[in-house]
Design a protein around this motif. Structure first.
Motif, short mmCIF file in Angstrom:
data_model
loop_
_atom_site.label_atom_id
_atom_site.label_comp_id
_atom_site.label_asym_id
_atom_site.label_seq_id
_atom_site.Cartn_x
_atom_site.Cartn_y
_atom_site.Cartn_z
N MET A 1 7.80 61.31 29.50
CA MET A 1 8.36 60.03 29.07
C MET A 1 7.34 59.24 28.29
SD MET A 1 10.44 58.79 32.46
CE MET A 1 10.93 57.28 31.63
N THR A 2 7.81 58.43 27.36
CA THR A 2 6.91 57.59 26.58
C THR A 2 6.37 56.46 27.44
OG1 THR A 2 8.16 58.05 24.57
CG2 THR A 2 6.72 56.13 24.54
N GLU A 3 5.05 56.32 27.46
CA GLU A 3 4.43 55.25 28.22
C GLU A 3 4.78 53.91 27.59
OE1 GLU A 3 -0.04 53.85 29.67
OE2 GLU A 3 0.20 55.35 28.10
N ARG A 4 5.14 52.94 28.42
CA ARG A 4 5.42 51.59 27.91
C ARG A 4 4.39 50.64 28.47
NH1 ARG A 4 11.55 49.79 27.75
NH2 ARG A 4 10.70 48.61 26.01
N ILE A 5 3.84 49.84 27.59
CA ILE A 5 2.78 48.91 27.94
C ILE A 5 3.36 47.51 28.01
CG2 ILE A 5 0.59 47.91 27.19
CD1 ILE A 5 0.05 50.61 25.76
N ASP A 6 3.25 46.88 29.16
CA ASP A 6 3.71 45.50 29.31
C ASP A 6 2.67 44.54 28.73
OD1 ASP A 6 5.94 46.45 30.51
OD2 ASP A 6 5.66 45.43 32.43
N ARG A 28 6.74 51.91 22.59
CA ARG A 28 5.71 52.02 23.63
C ARG A 28 5.33 50.67 24.23
NH1 ARG A 28 3.88 56.03 20.09
NH2 ARG A 28 2.44 54.63 19.03
N ALA A 29 6.05 49.62 23.89
CA ALA A 29 5.67 48.29 24.37
C ALA A 29 6.86 47.56 24.97
CB ALA A 29 5.08 47.47 23.23
N ARG A 30 6.55 46.61 25.84
CA ARG A 30 7.56 45.72 26.39
C ARG A 30 6.95 44.33 26.49
NH1 ARG A 30 9.83 48.57 30.73
NH2 ARG A 30 7.78 48.42 31.70
N LEU A 31 7.59 43.37 25.86
CA LEU A 31 7.14 41.99 25.97
C LEU A 31 7.55 41.48 27.34
CD1 LEU A 31 5.88 39.46 24.77
CD2 LEU A 31 8.09 38.92 23.74
N ARG A 32 6.56 41.28 28.21
CA ARG A 32 6.85 40.88 29.59
C ARG A 32 6.96 39.36 29.74
NH1 ARG A 32 7.05 43.11 34.58
NH2 ARG A 32 6.40 41.86 36.37
N ALA A 64 1.34 43.93 36.37
CA ALA A 64 2.12 44.72 35.42
C ALA A 64 1.68 44.49 33.98
CB ALA A 64 3.61 44.41 35.56
N VAL A 65 1.06 43.35 33.72
CA VAL A 65 0.59 43.05 32.36
C VAL A 65 -0.68 43.84 32.09
CG1 VAL A 65 -0.36 41.27 30.84
CG2 VAL A 65 1.64 40.76 32.25
N ARG A 66 -0.58 44.78 31.17
CA ARG A 66 -1.74 45.61 30.84
C ARG A 66 -2.53 45.04 29.65
NH1 ARG A 66 -1.46 52.02 29.19
NH2 ARG A 66 -3.62 52.20 28.47
N GLU A 288 -0.72 47.05 12.43
CA GLU A 288 -1.86 46.76 13.29
C GLU A 288 -1.46 46.76 14.76
OE1 GLU A 288 -3.86 43.05 12.69
OE2 GLU A 288 -2.06 41.83 12.95
N ILE A 289 -0.24 46.29 15.07
CA ILE A 289 0.23 46.33 16.45
C ILE A 289 0.46 47.77 16.88
CG2 ILE A 289 2.09 45.65 18.01
CD1 ILE A 289 0.07 43.43 17.08
N GLU A 290 1.00 48.60 15.99
CA GLU A 290 1.17 50.02 16.30
C GLU A 290 -0.18 50.67 16.59
OE1 GLU A 290 3.17 54.08 14.42
OE2 GLU A 290 3.37 52.16 13.39
N HIS A 291 -1.19 50.32 15.80
CA HIS A 291 -2.53 50.86 16.01
C HIS A 291 -3.09 50.43 17.37
CE1 HIS A 291 -6.73 51.92 15.38
NE2 HIS A 291 -7.05 50.66 15.60
N PHE A 292 -2.92 49.16 17.71
CA PHE A 292 -3.41 48.64 18.99
C PHE A 292 -2.76 49.39 20.16
CE2 PHE A 292 -2.88 45.27 22.37
CZ PHE A 292 -4.20 45.22 22.76
N LEU A 293 -1.45 49.58 20.10
CA LEU A 293 -0.74 50.28 21.17
C LEU A 293 -1.14 51.75 21.22
CD1 LEU A 293 2.75 48.66 20.65
CD2 LEU A 293 1.14 48.18 22.51
#
Length: 333
Positions: A1-6, A28-32, A64-66, A288-293
């Motif tokens: 599964m694709t890792e999702r970063i909060d 790969r991201a979730r705005l928490r 949960a916030v990474r 740049e956000i894609e690179h960060f993630l």
């Protein structure tokens, strides 16, 4: 599964809204949560992306916030970087790290001590046109780079109440250009000479700032850079540069809403450059956000580090000093 970063976003203004949207659209991201002293703005942004409103303490304490994205006002950056590092969060922070070099260095020390990722938002490095020029330069297409000329002009000056707390044009506006200088030439400055004025914009002068500047830098390897900036360009947001090398020239030009060119009996015309930075760097912000993630998912280093932020801030401070003293300043002197 694709890792999702909060992720917690600090700041629900223009750039926070852009970054929150790019996060929400990323697999790969979730705005928490969203943090902002303007609770109405925070609530609106959070509702738009299925997140919640939180205080700074709540966001930083949430296991949960990474990662955190610091898009709030400049005077909050240093404190949030240090607090996020202490909480073990990965950090993305908009420029500048701080207006004070010593405090920015303290932030870097906190990041190193915590061992967390910290990326600074120099989005111009991720612009496809600029990045393509850099790749061709590094491939040796024009030989050894000898001169870099950067043109950076805003369509209109910001409000006076912003100018008086911005830290001055060198730290507020040219910090991006100083980063481009270091990135494109791959070298550090040994001398900085800055001049400036406010032709036709007395309100900027009254705020204690400059509206027009010209900065010359010399690198350790002997290459020269000239940066010309203006806080007013009637024709739009003007962002371009060129590199003269020993075997040729590479140019990176403006982006326009469309590339249509009209040829008529009296003239040839095209669209003006994009209106401002949010439009001009729309794709760069997403990249740049894609690179960060990606860096967080793969444990890889980021391209624009807090050390890059400090180096650009140091050049801004030297340029400010050069302008005030009316002379060239040697780096380290």
């Amino acid at each position: 599964m694709t890792e999702r970063i909060d992720v917690a976003v600090f700041g629900a203004g223009r750039i926070g809204t852009i970054h929150a949207g790019n996060l929400a659209r990323h697999a790969r991201a979730r705005l928490r949560c969203v943090v902002d002293t303007n609770t109405a703005a925070a609530a609106a942004l959070a509702e738009r992306h299925g997140a919640r409103v939180a205080s700074a303490d709540e966001a930083l304490a949430d296991p949960a916030v990474r990662a955190v994205m610091i898009c709030s006002s400049t005077d909050t950056h240093a404190d949030l970087i240090q607090r996020a590092a202490a909480a073990g969060k990965a950090i993305f922070c908009e420029k500048p790290v701080d207006l004070d070099v010593a405090r920015a260095r303290a932030c870097a020390a906190a990041v190193r001590a915590a061992g967390v990722t910290c990326m600074i938002g120099f989005q111009r490095r991720f612009d496809p046109t600029f990045a393509a020029l850099k790749a061709r330069l590094d491939a040796g297409e024009i030989g050894t780079p000898e001169t870099l000329v950067i043109t950076s002009r805003d369509p209109a000056p910001p409000p006076v109440d912003y100018l008086v707390r911005s830290g001055g044009v060198f730290k507020d506006m040219l910090i991006h250009d100083f980063d481009i200088f270091r990135w494109i030439l791959g070298d550090e400055a040994v001398a900085v000479h800055a001049i400036g004025g406010c032709p036709g914009l007395p309100e900027v002068a009254a705020a204690g700032d400059l509206s027009h500047t010209a900065v010359t830098l010399r690198t350790r390897g002997g290459a020269l850079c000239q940066i010309n900036t203006s806080r007013r360009a009637a024709y739009g947001y003007d962002q371009r540069f060129e590199v003269l090398g020993s075997r040729g020239l590479l140019q990176a030009g403006n982006v326009r809403p469309t590339q249509v060119v009209a040829w008529g009996e009296r003239s040839i015309s095209s669209d003006k450059p994009e209106a401002f930075f949010l439009e001009r760097y729309r794709e760069a912000y997403a990249l740049e956000i894609e690179h960060f993630l990606d860096a967080l998912c793969h444990g890889a280093p980021v391209r624009t580090t807090i050390e890059d932020g400090i180096k650009a801030l140091e050049l801004a401070e030297l340029a400010t000093r050069s302008w005030r003293e009316g002379r060239a300043v040697d780096v380290g002197a």
